[in-house]
Design an enzyme around this catalytic site. Structure first.
Site, PDB file in Angstrom:
ATOM      1  CG  ASP A  30      -2.028   0.991   1.162  1.00 13.58           C
ATOM      2  OD1 ASP A  30      -1.743   2.208   1.156  1.00 13.58           O
ATOM      3  OD2 ASP A  30      -3.187   0.573   1.116  1.00 13.58           O
ATOM      4  CB  ILE A  31       1.079   4.291  -2.116  1.00 12.35           C
ATOM      5  CG1 ILE A  31      -0.368   4.739  -2.233  1.00 12.35           C
ATOM      6  CG2 ILE A  31       1.519   3.503  -3.335  1.00 12.35           C
ATOM      7  CD1 ILE A  31      -0.611   5.734  -3.361  1.00 12.35           C
ATOM      8  CG  ASN A  84     -12.373  -0.606   3.837  1.00 14.58           C
ATOM      9  OD1 ASN A  84     -12.728  -0.953   4.945  1.00 14.58           O
ATOM     10  ND2 ASN A  84     -11.179  -0.095   3.601  1.00 14.58           N
ATOM     11  N   GLY A  90     -15.119   3.434   3.470  1.00 13.22           N
ATOM     12  CA  GLY A  90     -13.695   3.731   3.349  1.00 13.22           C
ATOM     13  C   GLY A  90     -13.031   3.176   2.103  1.00 13.22           C
ATOM     14  CD  GLN A  91     -14.416  -0.453  -2.750  1.00 16.97           C
ATOM     15  OE1 GLN A  91     -15.542  -0.698  -2.350  1.00 16.97           O
ATOM     16  NE2 GLN A  91     -13.898  -1.015  -3.822  1.00 16.97           N
ATOM     17  CG  HIS A  97      -8.630  -2.891  -2.330  1.00 18.47           C
ATOM     18  ND1 HIS A  97      -9.620  -2.163  -2.975  1.00 18.47           N
ATOM     19  CD2 HIS A  97      -8.267  -2.162  -1.256  1.00 18.47           C
ATOM     20  CE1 HIS A  97      -9.833  -1.032  -2.300  1.00 18.47           C
ATOM     21  NE2 HIS A  97      -9.027  -1.018  -1.250  1.00 18.47           N
ATOM     22  CG  HIS A  99      -6.838  -2.855   3.148  1.00 18.05           C
ATOM     23  ND1 HIS A  99      -6.051  -1.754   2.906  1.00 18.05           N
ATOM     24  CD2 HIS A  99      -8.044  -2.583   2.620  1.00 18.05           C
ATOM     25  CE1 HIS A  99      -6.760  -0.860   2.241  1.00 18.05           C
ATOM     26  NE2 HIS A  99      -7.979  -1.343   2.047  1.00 18.05           N
TER      27      HIS A  99
END
Length: 111
Positions: A30-31, A84, A90-91, A97, A99
């Site tokens: 994740d960035i 999410n 919160g998506q 995806h 997390h």
């Protein structure tokens, strides 16, 4: 989907630090990590969110990638998975995806 950043990562049109890849999924860092280990596992096919999953076997194709990613990172047995579904949850990227978070104590509720 042309404008989806995760599709672009899967297609190698955008850079990402890949952790794991198989025929069904891609896992990358994740960035904006929320834990020392924060990886996203995405299906290679575009699916907008958990609500958009048409084929329930998609989940059974993603879970081996989750387990292999955790094992590769050395966090097997000690990680959190979060999905999410929708902007209000919160998506922020409209591509399903998962997390994978680890590397510190994770409390519930988060905070």
């Amino acid at each position: 989907m042309e404008s989806c950043p995760f599709c672009a990562i899967v297609q190698k049109r955008l850079p990402a630090e890949t952790v794991y890849e198989d025929e069904n999924a891609l896992a990358f860092r994740d960035i904006r990590p929320q834990a020392p280990v924060h990886v996203l596992i995405v299906p290679k096919e575009h699916v907008g969110s958990a609500d958009d999953v048409q084929d329930p076997t998609l989940w059974s194709r993603l879970m081996p990638a989750v387990k292999a990613t955790a094992a590769k990172l050395g966090v097997s047995g000690g990680y959190r998975l979060v999905v999410n579904c929708g902007e209000s949850a919160g998506q922020t990227v409209p591509h399903l995806h998962i997390h994978l978070l680890a590397g510190r104590g994770l409390q519930w509720p988060p905070g």
